[in-house]
Each structure stands twice: as structure tokens, then as C-alpha cells.
Design an enzyme around this catalytic site. Structure first.
Site, mmCIF file in Angstrom:
data_model
loop_
_atom_site.group_PDB
_atom_site.id
_atom_site.type_symbol
_atom_site.label_atom_id
_atom_site.label_comp_id
_atom_site.label_asym_id
_atom_site.label_seq_id
_atom_site.Cartn_x
_atom_site.Cartn_y
_atom_site.Cartn_z
ATOM 1 N N CYS A 346 45.554 80.828 15.274
ATOM 2 C CA CYS A 346 45.103 81.556 14.079
ATOM 3 C C CYS A 346 46.324 81.876 13.236
ATOM 4 C CB CYS A 346 44.416 82.857 14.490
ATOM 5 S SG CYS A 346 44.097 83.972 13.097
ATOM 6 N N HIS A 347 46.123 81.988 11.925
ATOM 7 C CA HIS A 347 47.242 82.249 11.016
ATOM 8 C C HIS A 347 47.977 83.530 11.406
ATOM 9 C CE1 HIS A 347 49.062 81.626 6.970
ATOM 10 N NE2 HIS A 347 49.364 82.897 7.162
ATOM 11 N N THR A 348 47.261 84.487 12.005
ATOM 12 C CA THR A 348 47.898 85.768 12.368
ATOM 13 C C THR A 348 48.940 85.582 13.468
ATOM 14 O OG1 THR A 348 45.814 86.823 11.786
ATOM 15 C CG2 THR A 348 47.384 88.144 13.061
ATOM 16 N N HIS A 368 45.164 84.845 20.549
ATOM 17 C CA HIS A 368 44.051 85.821 20.575
ATOM 18 C C HIS A 368 42.724 85.184 20.237
ATOM 19 C CE1 HIS A 368 45.337 85.680 16.357
ATOM 20 N NE2 HIS A 368 44.117 86.055 16.044
ATOM 21 N N GLU A 369 42.631 83.818 20.217
ATOM 22 C CA GLU A 369 41.366 83.153 19.875
ATOM 23 C C GLU A 369 41.094 82.139 20.993
ATOM 24 O OE1 GLU A 369 40.243 80.304 16.231
ATOM 25 O OE2 GLU A 369 40.810 82.321 15.557
ATOM 26 N N CYS A 398 34.415 99.973 23.567
ATOM 27 C CA CYS A 398 34.258 100.759 24.809
ATOM 28 C C CYS A 398 32.779 101.121 25.004
ATOM 29 C CB CYS A 398 35.099 102.041 24.721
ATOM 30 S SG CYS A 398 34.434 103.272 23.582
ATOM 31 N N CYS A 403 32.186 107.722 21.832
ATOM 32 C CA CYS A 403 33.028 107.021 20.837
ATOM 33 C C CYS A 403 32.271 106.929 19.518
ATOM 34 C CB CYS A 403 33.385 105.628 21.339
ATOM 35 S SG CYS A 403 34.297 104.657 20.102
ATOM 36 N N CYS A 406 32.127 103.284 18.187
ATOM 37 C CA CYS A 406 31.211 102.343 18.850
ATOM 38 C C CYS A 406 29.757 102.748 18.613
ATOM 39 C CB CYS A 406 31.517 102.283 20.348
ATOM 40 S SG CYS A 406 32.970 101.278 20.716
ATOM 41 N N CYS A 414 36.712 100.282 17.338
ATOM 42 C CA CYS A 414 36.843 101.186 18.485
ATOM 43 C C CYS A 414 38.331 101.445 18.726
ATOM 44 C CB CYS A 414 36.234 100.532 19.715
ATOM 45 S SG CYS A 414 36.650 101.373 21.251
ATOM 46 N N ARG A 418 43.713 101.187 21.039
ATOM 47 C CA ARG A 418 44.460 100.637 19.885
ATOM 48 C C ARG A 418 45.953 100.975 19.935
ATOM 49 N NH1 ARG A 418 47.135 98.417 17.041
ATOM 50 N NH2 ARG A 418 46.781 97.524 14.959
ATOM 51 N N CYS A 478 38.062 84.852 16.862
ATOM 52 C CA CYS A 478 38.712 85.438 15.678
ATOM 53 C C CYS A 478 38.231 84.824 14.372
ATOM 54 C CB CYS A 478 40.232 85.354 15.759
ATOM 55 S SG CYS A 478 41.009 86.200 14.347
ATOM 56 N N ARG A 678 41.644 74.489 12.318
ATOM 57 C CA ARG A 678 41.882 75.069 13.630
ATOM 58 C C ARG A 678 42.392 73.987 14.574
ATOM 59 N NH1 ARG A 678 42.478 79.262 11.790
ATOM 60 N NH2 ARG A 678 41.689 81.301 12.447
#
Ligand code: NAD
Ligand code: AHE
Ligand code: ZN
Length: 684
Positions: A346-348, A368-369, A398, A403, A406, A414, A418, A478, A678
Site C-alpha cells: 500500500c502507498h502508506t 498492513h494489507e 474491541c 467503548c 465501537c 476504536c 492506538r 486496506c 496493487r
């Protein structure tokens, strides 16, 4: 060694249509067939194959010329279609004294009458054994799953062949099939001629077979019949007999009487797309379960022990990743260790690797994907177990009643982990990743899937359908989910509304896909790279704007969109670039009075957005989205199911595939090349 000869190749609907011939050992003649092969992101992948049996007097050319709307659906769903002949091609005196018997009317039986048997009239065995294995070896299609459908005589063929060979053909449908040939003139003539008696035809009669089976063979069978079909009226088709027998045997059959349609290919061409979709859903499920059986289950012998595995480590900003052996510690309480089967770039990831992420920490394991299999779980983990398929989520859920995030339908943010996640740690503030020297490595976005194993918080694991292809659905981890969600959740774009999308990478294109599915009336696609426009139009864009070299004299892109392409601007605009000047343009091209601009792109550290307050005073508003507002554990499985149902194709995003985590740098280069949406790296 190829068995067939390709006589011609035609590009159709993004795939290829091959007309072929081959010396058949079963019919002992030179048989003709056609095959439509879809182009797939992974050219080595074997698409499911759907076999079509034609009716009396027809050859393979009838279908390919008159039912060609099938091919676009087949391409979109990644299905091959095989159209075969209708009889042995040995010609001899008396082989076509009448149009409904003999040449091109082989009735899909194995003739026992010597006159026909000696001339290779064994179309049943040809369809069941010879052709499928030839298609498998010469075209790498139908290796894992096949379906069959047909028209009239071919409808009879498809039903009886499938009933007798459900392990070869796992789905069946038909157009105006001869359902009870032992009771129909055509059937009686064929069975007497080829088999010597009508009674001998019972073993080739779908109604007799379903009666004999007395139980369900398929989850459903789709049959279309035109109410104006002359052969319905004269008792050749008898669908009601088949329906009755099937009901008695608890075999579900969906017979659709199509008002006003006749027996022609216009009728077939109108409904053939439904049939391809009907089969695609079943063939893909079969394919997945077959591949699943084939893929080795996750080895749980390392439960509770550290695992050494391959990984790509980011040692510092703007440095290529280094291929290293790292140690992934066992999961602690509330944690899950997964085997990463596939990871998409991913670009991130690039943004952080380029040192633009204010939260960027090094050395770390990015990624992360991904699509993963649970290897082991920590204490107290109940929502997933070893062997489960999961997609990691950097926006955890969660789902605790306490929460407020959530529990609120307004957001997916959530905050439960974090702060530690942003600090590159597990929820207890420590790491599970160490390099060969034992030095700690930072986690990334709570995922770190550029390693063969990863440790995730349980609340970051979206448990998905076990049969989902992980090297495809990883995209729901993602980019693609984010684009779809920005349209469906964050902005709730309605039918008839207008949108503009800035940046046509995977995120931008998924915004377009989401807007198209939401029924947007105008979709303006903006990029500085015109090479992206073809994919944008395919996804549903109505206008493409090259904001670098394609603007009218003296106008910037927002003036071109609001005032040029539209009078007052678009109802919604989306930034999918991460560039603050583009975010401004996106806002300023949104509609006077009510336009909403949604920021998806991630801006470099220190970059801030600005515009004249007047833009907001005159009714425009700015908002943003993280992961498209999707709640990871409840929504991602639904996206995967939509994909499995064929309602949400995503293969079009996978422009590059690589084998082995050590190929990740090449995948990054591909993403930089400008013609990559991708790049999926398969680890196992
Ligand atoms: P990508 O690099 O594949 O696509 C970016 C596109 O923007 C490219 O086609 C590029 O040509 C185009 N572009 C560059 N400059 C432009 C300009 N001035 N005007 C118009 N177009 C321009 O990236 P991607 O993977 O599609 O991700 C897009 C953005 O979304 C990135 O910033 C990424 O970090 C971010 N992202 C955010 C989330 C989220 O949850 N908010 C999720 C995923 C990705
Ligand atoms: N670390 C950056 C924030 C980066 C960012 O905005 N990330 C997005 C997801 S990008 C996925 O490819 C996100 O979801 N942000 C919400 C969050 O909580 O991070 C920074 O600016 O510090
Ligand atoms: Zn991402």
C-alpha cells in the site's frame, strides 16, 4: 505436448477466444471446439471452466457468435467458457438424412448401434472424459472446478452428464433443455437410432436420472425456458416432468419461464450472463475448497515457542528493505500469531519508508494489507483459533460496550490500542519481533505483515470465510476497502449524485467502483498520469481529467470541474493522493451549498491543508476517513463474502504478483513504476 491446434485467436472482452481442432481418440475424428480464456492477474492461475453443449444442427460457432455477451461476464468473474461440437465429425453416406439425427445431432450419448458407434458417435464420453482433460492440459483451465450448461439437445446433455458426473461438473444449468427425452419425439428418435431402443435411453434422461437418484445432487439447477418456444408447445422439452421428479427427490430446480421468448440464440444471449454468474459462484467456491485442501494446513507445532522466519526489515527511511531472518515470539494474552500467506503493498508503507510518517519508527517490519492463517493464540483468545483465516486490521475493533467508538455507528476509530500501536508496540507496550542479533524491531500499524509470521492483537483480527483466496482478499485489509467505505460509509453517496476522484491508484479506483455501485450519475476521475484513465473508465468513470496537461487555458482543475464540466461542482469529491494542494482542489470543486470533500490520502509530516474560509461559508465541508469507516471485525468478513458471491470483483486491482517475502523490494519498485495498482507478494 499440446493435443489441440489453435486455428484462430480473437481478443474478446479483455480475454482471448481460441478456435481449435484436435484429433479426438473417442470420436476418432477431427473435432472442433472454442474456448474463451479470461486474462487473470496471475497468468499461471487456472480459471474454473464452464462447458457449453449446443443444440441440434449447431456447431461451436453458434454460441460464440450469437451468445457473446457471456464473455464479458466470464472475464469479469474470471471464468473460462468451452464450447464443443455436437457430434463426431466422421462423414458418411446417410449421416444426415434428417436435421435432428446424425451429423451435428449426436445427442450426447455413446452409440451402441454399430453403424454410429463405428463412426465415433460417443459424445457422452467425449464430453465427460476427453475434452475436460484436454482443456486442462492445453489451456490450464478447469483444473480445480468445472460446470456445464447447454441449450435444447445440449441442455439435455448438460443435465444428464452432470447428474452422472457431479465430481467432474459441480454445477449445471440449461436453456430450453429436452428434459425427458424418453417421452419426447427427438429423444425417442435418437435413442432408437443410437441405442437401439427408447428404454436404453433412460440412462441418458435427466428426469429418469433424478428420479433414480432420489436425492439432491446440486444445491440448485437453473433452467430458462421461453414461453413462446415452439418446442415447449409441441412436447419436446417437458420441463414440468423434470421439475416434478426433482421435487420428489428434494433436488432444487429454479425454472424461469421467460415471457415472450422463443427457442433462439436471442433468448440465450439475453440470459446467458445470469447463467455465467450462477456457475461462477459455485465454481469459485469449489475451486477454493479444492485449493484449500491442497494447501498445507498451518503447522501448530511451534505453539508457545519463538518462530524464526524470513522478513523484510526497514532499517531506516529511504533505504531499501533488508531480507533478514527474524524471531517472532509467541502471542501473549489477547494476542494472535499468524502465518502470513500473502501481503499487498500500500502507498502508506512507502510513505513511511520514505520517512514522511511522523509516527515512523525504525528498525521496523512494515506491511498492513495481508491474508493470514492463525498459527497460535494467546491466553483468553476466543474469537479465533489455529487454522482460521484472518485479515489483519490497523483499525482494530474491541467491540466492548464501554467503548463509545465501537458502540457508535458514526465511526470505526476504536482507540483501545492506538497509542501503543502508534509507538510500534503490542498492547502491553513490548515487542514480539527481534532481529538475528536479538535487537528489538518495531511493529507497524499493529500488523507488520512483511514477515512470514506476525503477532496481532485479537481485536485486530477479522475472521473471514475459510475458503477465501488469501492472495486476493488481502486487498480488503486496506486500500480497496478504504475506497469503497469512503463512498458507502463516510459519505453515503446516493443514486444520481455526482463525484470527483483525485488520484487513480487502487484507493481512487475503489472509490470509483464504490460510487458506480452506489449509482452515482457522474464520476469525474482526475490524475496527472493519463495511463490511469483506462482503468478508471473500466471501473465506471464518466469523465477523465489530466490535471497536469489537460486543463483548459487559464483554468485550474477545480475551476474546470466546477464551472466547466459541471455548473456548480460535484456533490462529493475524494482526495486519494495525500497531497495537500490536491485536497484543496478537491474541496473547491465540490458543490456550492452542500458539497462534501473526503480526505483519504495520507499527507506527509508537517503538510497541512488550507483554503479560503469562504469555501466553507458557501456550503462546502471537509471530512476524512480511516479505512473507509469500516469496523474491521464485523465489516471485513462481509466484504469478503460479497467478493465470494461474485458481487464485488477485486482481481482488477492486482496488477503485479511476486513469490516470496524477499521479493518485496521488487514489489515496491513496481508500485513506484506508475502502472501498478496493487502488487501482491505470496509468501507460501
Ligand atoms: P497510489 O500511489 O497507488 O495512487 C496515487 C495516485 O495519485 C497515482 O495514480 C498518482 O498518479 C496520482 N497523483 C499523484 N499526484 C497527483 C496530483 N497532483 N493530482 C492528481 N493525481 C495525482 O496510492 P494508493 O495506494 O491508491 O493510496 C492513495 C492514498 O491513500 C495514499 O496517500 C495512501 O497513503 C492513502 N491511504 C489512506 C487510507 C486511509 O485509511 N485513509 C487507506 C489506504 C491508503
Ligand atoms: N501515522 C500517520 C497517520 C497515517 C494515517 O493517516 N493512516 C491512516 C491509514 S493509512 C492506511 O494505508 C489511518 O487510518 N489513520 C488513522 C489512525 O488512527 O492512524 C500520522 O500522521 O501520524
Ligand atoms: Zn494502506
Amino acid at each position: 505436448m499440446r493435443l489441440s491446434t489453435i486455428k484462430s485467436t480473437i481478443a474478446v472482452a479483455g480475454g482471448n477466444l481460441y478456435r481449435c481442432s484436435h484429433p479426438s481418440t473417442i470420436t476418432n475424428s477431427e473435432m472442433l471446439f472454442s474456448i474463451f480464456k479470461p486474462s487473470l492477474p496471475d497468468p499461471l492461475e487456472s480459471p474454473p471452466a464452464l462447458f457449453y453443449l449446443s443444440g441440434l444442427t449447431c456447431t461451436d460457432s453458434n454460441f460464440i457468435e450469437k451468445a457473446s455477451s457471456a464473455f464479458q461476464t466470464a472475464q469479469d468473474l474470471g471464468i473460462a467458457i468451452v464450447v464443443c461440437g455436437t457430434s463426431s465429425q466422421n462423414r458418411f453416406e446417410g449421416d444426415s438424412e434428417s436435421w435432428d439425427f446424425g451429423h451435428n445431432a449426436g445427442f450426447y450419448v455413446d452409440a451402441t448401434e454399430e453403424k454410429w458407434k463405428s463412426k465415433g458417435y460417443s459424445m457422452y464420453s467425449y464430453v465427460v472424459s476427453e475434452l475436460p482433460s484436454l482443456i486442462n492440459s492445453d489451456f490450464n483451465c478447469g483444473v480445480h472446478s468445472r460446470g456445464i450448461f447447454g441449450h435444447s439437445m445440449g441442455g439435455h446433455g448438460a443435465l444428464q452428464v452432470a447428474f452422472k458426473n457431479p465430481e467432474i461438473f459441480c454445477s449445471v444449468s440449461a436453456f430450453a433443455p429436452i428434459c425427458n427425452p424418453v417421452e419426447a419425439a427427438w429423444g425417442k428418435k435418437a435413442f432408437e437410432g443410437y441405442l437401439g431402443s427408447v428404454d436404453a435411453g433412460k440412462e441418458y434422461d435427466a428426469t429418469e436420472l433424478v428420479k433414480k437418484k432420489g436425492a439432491k445432487t446440486f444445491d440448485d439447477i437453473l433452467i430458462d425456458v421461453g414461453t413462446k418456444d415452439q418446442f415447449l408447445g409441441d412436447g419436446q422439452l417437458l420441463p414440468q416432468n423434470f421439475k416434478l421428479a426433482a421435487d420428489m427427490s428434494q433436488q432444487k430446480v429454479t425454472i424461469r419461464m421467460q415471457e415472450g421468448y422463443d427457442h433462439s440464440y436471442h433468448f440465450i444471449n439475453t440470459f446467458v450472463s445470469d447463467h455465467v454468474k450462477f456457475h461462477a459462484k459455485r465454481l469459485k467456491a469449489e475451486q477454493r475448497s479444492k485449493i484449500l485442501q491442497a494447501t498445507e494446513e498451518v503447522d501448530t507445532s511451534m505453539t508457545g515457542k519463538p518462530i524464526k522466519c524470513n522478513a523484510m526489515v526497514a532499517r531506516g527511511p529511504k533505504q531499501p528493505l533488508t531480507h533478514e531472518t527474524i524471531t517472532v515470539d509467541p502471542p501473549k494474552a489477547g494476542e494472535v500469531r499468524v502465518k502470513v500467506m500473502a501481503n499487498a503493498l500500500c502507498h502508506t508503507d512507502i510513505y513511511t519508508l520514505d520517512g514522511l510518517d511522523p509516527e515512523g519508527l525504525f528498525p521496523c517490519v512494515l506491511g498492513h494489507e495481508a491474508g493470514c492463517i492463525v498459527e497460535s493464540v494467546g491466553e483468553g483468545v476466543l474469537s479465533v483459533k489455529p487454522g482460521d483465516r484472518v485479515i489483519p486490521g490497523y483499525t482494530p475493533q474491541c467491540a466492548k460496550p464501554s467503548c463509545i467508538f465501537c458502540m457508535s455507528p458514526k465511526t470505526n476509530l476504536c482507540p483501545a490500542i492506538r497509542s501503543t500501536q502508534g509507538a510500534g508496540k503490542m498492547p502491553d507496550g513490548t515487542t514480539r519481533l527481534r532481529d538475528e542479533k536479538g535487537e528489538e524491531l518495531y511493529h507497524f500499524m499493529g500488523c507488520s505483515t512483511m514477515a512470514e509470521y506476525a503477532v496481532l492483537a485479537e481485536i485486530s483480527c477479522a475472521k473471514i470465510d475459510d475458503s477465501a483466496p488469501l492472495d486476493k482478499v488481502c486487498l480488503f485489509g486496506c486500500g480497496v476497502a478504504t475506497g469503497l467505505g469512503a463512498v458507502w460509509n463516510t459519505c453515503k453517496v446516493q443514486k444520481g449524485e455526482t463525484v470527483a476522484v483525485f488520484g487513480l491508484g487502487a484507493v481512487g479506483l475503489s472509490v470509483i467502483q464504490g460510487a458506480k455501485m452506489a449509482g452515482a450519475s457522474r464520476i469525474i476521475a482526475v490524475d496527472i498520469n493519463p495511463k490511469k484513465f483506462e482503468a478508471a473508465v473500466k471501473a465506471g468513470a464518466t469523465d477523465c481529467v489530466d490535471s497536469l496537461n489537460g486543463l483548459p487555458e487559464g483554468k485550474n482543475v477545480q475551476q474546470h470541474i466546477a464551472g466547466g464540466l459541471t455548473q456548480w461542482g460535484v456533490d462529493y469529491s475524494f482526495d486519494c493522493t495525500g497531497i495537500v494542494s490536491v485536497m484543496r482542489a478537491a474541496l473547491e470543486c465540490s458543490h456550492r451549498g452542500w458539497g462534501v470533500s473526503c480526505i483519504i490520502g495520507v499527507a506527509a509530516s508537517g503538510h497541512e491543508i488550507s483554503t479560503r474560509p469562504f469555501q466553507l461559508v458557501t456550503g462546502r465541508s471537509w471530512k476524512g476517513t480511516a479505512f473507509g469507516g469500516f469496523k474491521t471485525r464485523t465489516d471485513v468478513p462481509k466484504l469478503v463474502n460479497k467478493y465470494l458471491e461474485g458481487e464485488l470483483p477485486i482481481e482488477q486491482y492486482i496488477t503485479h504478483t511476486f513469490e516470496g517475502v524477499d521479493k518485496t523490494n521488487e514489489a515496491i519498485d513496481a508500485l513506484h513504476s506508475g502502472d501498478c495498482l496493487r502488487a501482491v507478494v505470496k509468501y507460501f
